[in-house]
Design an enzyme around this catalytic site. Structure first.
Site, PDB file in Angstrom:
ATOM      1  N   SER A 293      -1.070   5.302   9.561  1.00 23.00           N
ATOM      2  CA  SER A 293      -2.074   4.418   8.958  1.00 23.00           C
ATOM      3  C   SER A 293      -2.223   3.221   9.879  1.00 23.00           C
ATOM      4  CB  SER A 293      -1.595   3.949   7.579  1.00 23.00           C
ATOM      5  OG  SER A 293      -2.362   2.859   7.104  1.00 23.00           O
TER       6      SER A 293
ATOM      7  N   TYR B 283       5.163   0.914   2.174  1.00 24.04           N
ATOM      8  CA  TYR B 283       4.146   1.662   2.924  1.00 24.04           C
ATOM      9  C   TYR B 283       4.100   1.206   4.375  1.00 24.04           C
ATOM     10  CZ  TYR B 283      -0.386   3.971   3.676  1.00 24.04           C
ATOM     11  OH  TYR B 283      -1.406   4.769   4.123  1.00 24.04           O
TER      12      TYR B 283
ATOM     13  N   LYS C 159       5.219   3.561   7.494  1.00 20.01           N
ATOM     14  CA  LYS C 159       4.196   3.968   8.465  1.00 20.01           C
ATOM     15  C   LYS C 159       4.501   3.445   9.865  1.00 20.01           C
ATOM     16  CE  LYS C 159       1.569   6.378   5.698  1.00 20.01           C
ATOM     17  NZ  LYS C 159       1.404   7.840   5.872  1.00 20.01           N
TER      18      LYS C 159
END
Length: 266
Positions: free
Chosen positions: A151, A164, A168
């Protein structure tokens, strides 16, 4: 419904190849599974939801493709090994692995309690599947392509999504490490970093609030969200022989967002 292979001039791109896609019940994973199937691959479709995995397989088969459902938790190392063994038993090879599965839990860092679940799903799963596929299918034959989905949150911080963001960022490091280590085995490892994309995570019932979504889109130089199919095209390119000398690449597919500024501010 995806179009029939026979009507698609790109249907030979992955002819004779077997691909595994994790988290393929919806969103980018689903789009990638459909595209790889349309371009000739046999696709093993993983999702934690057996109904969703079966639905994707049914749609691929209805369009003339071949697919296999692998229902289970991608973050379970034992399941990953069993699923890879099942694919090898069925087809005798795995040429492409797309590590797509991912989740996000929104909370301030000081209140964040989903660390293990988010990091295991987003990062550990990618190592588990890469290791299993490499050992069973790619290292023995000296070739293969792994595409990890990270991402833009793997390249810049996003407030209130610490699990997150960290996971990532870890995917970026995993990609580079495996590209360096497994290049000697003929395995290419690359990573796609999607920007804001129209999936259930953004536009679904539990997605972003309309005002926040509008603000996010306003910071994209192309002026719109991407579609899941566009992210699938980037994945397919990196998995294909057209990228035969590309390895260790971290590819932004973000409409120019990170070229404009350092990250998502709200």
């Amino acid at each position: 419904m995806i179009p029939s292979h026979s009507s698609d001039p790109a249907s030979v791109r992955f002819k004779g190849r077997v691909a595994v896609v994790t988290g393929a019940g919806g969103g980018i994973g689903r789009a990638a599974a459909f595209l790889l199937a349309r371009q000739g691959a046999i696709v093993a479709v993983n999702d934690v939801n057996p109904v969703m995995a079966a639905a994707v397989v049914s749609e691929i088969e209805a369009a003339g493709g071949r697919a296999l459902a692998l229902a289970g938790d991608a973050a379970d190392e034992a399941f990953a090994a069993e699923a890879v063994a099942e694919v090898m038993l069925a087809y005798g090879r795995i040429d492409v692995l797309v590590n797509n599965v991912g989740i996000s839990v929104v909370a301030p860092a000081e209140d964040f309690v989903a660390w293990d679940r988010v990091v295991r799903t987003n990062l550990y799963s990618q190592f588990y599947w890469s290791k299993a596929v490499a050992k069973a299918a790619m290292i023995p034959v000296g070739r293969g392509a792994i595409v990890n989905v990270a991402s833009i949150a793997g390249l810049a911080a996003v407030p209130n999504q610490i699990g997150y963001v960290v996971s990532k960022h870890g995917v970026i490091g995993l990609t580079r490490s495996l590209a360096v280590e497994w290049g000697r085995h003929g395995i290419r490892v690359n990573c796609v970093c999607p920007g804001i994309t129209a999936t259930d995570l953004t536009t679904g019932a539990s997605g972003m609030a309309p005002d926040r979504l509008k603000a996010r889109i306003a910071r994209v130089p192309l002026g719109r969200m991407s579609e899941a199919d566009e992210q699938a095209e980037a994945i397919a390119y990196l998995a294909s022989e057209e990228a035969s000398y590309v390895s260790g690449l971290i590819m932004n597919a973000d409409g120019g967002q990170l070229a404009l500024h350092s990250g998502v501010m709200t």
